[in-house]
Enzyme design. Sequence first.
Site, mmCIF file in Angstrom:
data_model
loop_
_atom_site.group_PDB
_atom_site.id
_atom_site.type_symbol
_atom_site.label_atom_id
_atom_site.label_comp_id
_atom_site.label_asym_id
_atom_site.label_seq_id
_atom_site.Cartn_x
_atom_site.Cartn_y
_atom_site.Cartn_z
ATOM 1 N N LYS A 82 -16.300 23.494 -90.066
ATOM 2 C CA LYS A 82 -17.127 22.347 -89.656
ATOM 3 C C LYS A 82 -16.264 21.074 -89.558
ATOM 4 O O LYS A 82 -15.076 21.179 -89.261
ATOM 5 C CB LYS A 82 -18.315 22.178 -90.599
ATOM 6 C CG LYS A 82 -19.098 23.488 -90.739
ATOM 7 C CD LYS A 82 -20.425 23.342 -91.392
ATOM 8 C CE LYS A 82 -21.095 24.713 -91.459
ATOM 9 N NZ LYS A 82 -22.432 24.661 -92.009
ATOM 10 N N GLY A 115 -25.934 25.861 -95.701
ATOM 11 C CA GLY A 115 -25.531 24.748 -96.553
ATOM 12 C C GLY A 115 -26.539 24.422 -97.650
ATOM 13 O O GLY A 115 -26.439 23.391 -98.302
ATOM 14 N N SER A 167 -25.061 30.100 -96.495
ATOM 15 C CA SER A 167 -24.786 30.118 -97.940
ATOM 16 C C SER A 167 -24.158 31.415 -98.433
ATOM 17 O O SER A 167 -24.483 31.895 -99.525
ATOM 18 C CB SER A 167 -26.063 29.797 -98.739
ATOM 19 O OG SER A 167 -26.506 28.495 -98.437
ATOM 20 N N GLU A 185 -26.320 23.334 -86.162
ATOM 21 C CA GLU A 185 -26.015 21.902 -86.299
ATOM 22 C C GLU A 185 -25.819 21.257 -84.930
ATOM 23 O O GLU A 185 -26.127 20.090 -84.728
ATOM 24 C CB GLU A 185 -24.786 21.720 -87.199
ATOM 25 C CG GLU A 185 -25.135 21.996 -88.661
ATOM 26 C CD GLU A 185 -23.993 22.524 -89.507
ATOM 27 O OE1 GLU A 185 -22.827 22.451 -89.088
ATOM 28 O OE2 GLU A 185 -24.282 23.039 -90.612
ATOM 29 N N GLU A 196 -28.134 33.178 -88.263
ATOM 30 C CA GLU A 196 -28.049 32.173 -89.315
ATOM 31 C C GLU A 196 -29.385 31.462 -89.465
ATOM 32 O O GLU A 196 -29.681 30.524 -88.707
ATOM 33 C CB GLU A 196 -26.977 31.132 -88.963
ATOM 34 C CG GLU A 196 -25.587 31.694 -88.785
ATOM 35 C CD GLU A 196 -24.535 30.620 -89.029
ATOM 36 O OE1 GLU A 196 -23.731 30.806 -89.943
ATOM 37 O OE2 GLU A 196 -24.539 29.599 -88.327
ATOM 38 N N HIS A 206 -24.284 26.693 -82.566
ATOM 39 C CA HIS A 206 -24.538 26.562 -84.007
ATOM 40 C C HIS A 206 -25.765 25.665 -84.211
ATOM 41 O O HIS A 206 -25.973 24.721 -83.461
ATOM 42 C CB HIS A 206 -23.311 25.967 -84.692
ATOM 43 C CG HIS A 206 -23.399 26.025 -86.181
ATOM 44 N ND1 HIS A 206 -24.146 25.127 -86.913
ATOM 45 C CD2 HIS A 206 -22.869 26.894 -87.079
ATOM 46 C CE1 HIS A 206 -24.053 25.450 -88.198
ATOM 47 N NE2 HIS A 206 -23.287 26.515 -88.323
ATOM 48 N N ASN A 232 -16.081 28.924 -90.832
ATOM 49 C CA ASN A 232 -16.408 27.750 -90.022
ATOM 50 C C ASN A 232 -16.176 26.516 -90.886
ATOM 51 O O ASN A 232 -16.947 26.229 -91.784
ATOM 52 C CB ASN A 232 -17.890 27.851 -89.589
ATOM 53 C CG ASN A 232 -18.376 26.606 -88.878
ATOM 54 O OD1 ASN A 232 -17.586 25.726 -88.524
ATOM 55 N ND2 ASN A 232 -19.683 26.525 -88.657
#
Length: 257
Positions: free
Chosen positions: A11, A170, A210, A96, A164, A94, A9
Site C-alpha cells: 500500500k 485492515g 487481515s 481502497e 477480499e 482494490h 501489498n
Amino acid sequence: MRTPLIAGNWKMNTTVSEAKELVHKILKVLDKIENVEKVICPPFVSLAAVAEILKYSSIKLGAQNMYFKDKGAYTGEVSPLMLADLCEYVIIGHSERRQYFNETDGLINKKVKAALEAGLKPILCIGEKLEENEAGKTEKVVSRQLYLALADMDRLSGTVIAYEPVWAIGSGRSATGEQANETIGFIRQKIANLYDRVTAQNLRILYGGSVTADNISEFVKQIEIDGALVGGASLQAEQFISIVRQTADIRSHLASG
Ligand code: PGA
C-alpha cells in the site's frame, strides 16, 4: 494442482530506502522457499530499485495500480507499458481504489484488459462491504463485480482473482477459512459458467483481509483457496516470511497426501 501465490501489498507505505531495506530482509529466506509463487507490490516510486534487487531471485514484482492508456496527457498516471518493463503482476480494483478514488467496475474492466494486453498479470480484487455481507448479499455482489470486471474478455490468461471482503481489510477481523472457501468456491463456479471448467480449475483465487502468520494456515488448507493477498503483515519481514513458509509446508503436505 494450482501453484499457490502469496502477494504482499505494501500500500502507501515505505520510502525508497525503507523499501530496499525491507526487500533485503526477506530476500535470502524467501528466495529459497519453493512451490509458492512469491510476489511483492511496493509503491510505484520504489519499483525500479526493488526490481534491481530482485533481479536474480525467485521473488516477483507487482504494482498496486495502473491507468489503462499506454501513454499520453494523463498527468500523474502510470501506464501498463511502463509497468511491463518492471513487473509481472499488477493489482487492479482494490477496494481502497474503489472507495477512495471512485474506481468503477467499468474502469476496472478497462484496466484488466489493458494489463493483459501489455503482458501483465492482473490481480483483480473483488469483495463485499460489511452491510452487504450482513444483508446476505455477498454472492450477489461478487458475481456482479466479476461479470463487470471481466466483461468482453474471452480469455483470462494469467489473471488472478483476490477475494477480499471489505470488512476484513485492515480491520484485524478476517473471514473464517470456511467462509472464504465457500465464497471462493462460488467465484470459481461463476468463472466456469462465464468461461469453462478448465479455465475455472486453472484460475488462482486468493483470499485477502487481515491475513497474518497466525491465521494463514486456516486459509491455505482450504481446497479452493490458492494463497493470499497480504497487506499489513507483508510490511513485517518475519510475518511475511512465516506466511510464505506455512503456505509452502501446508500445500506440499496436501499434495503428498
Ligand atoms: P490487510 O490488507 O492484510 O492489511 O487486511 C489486505 C489488502 O488490502 O490487500
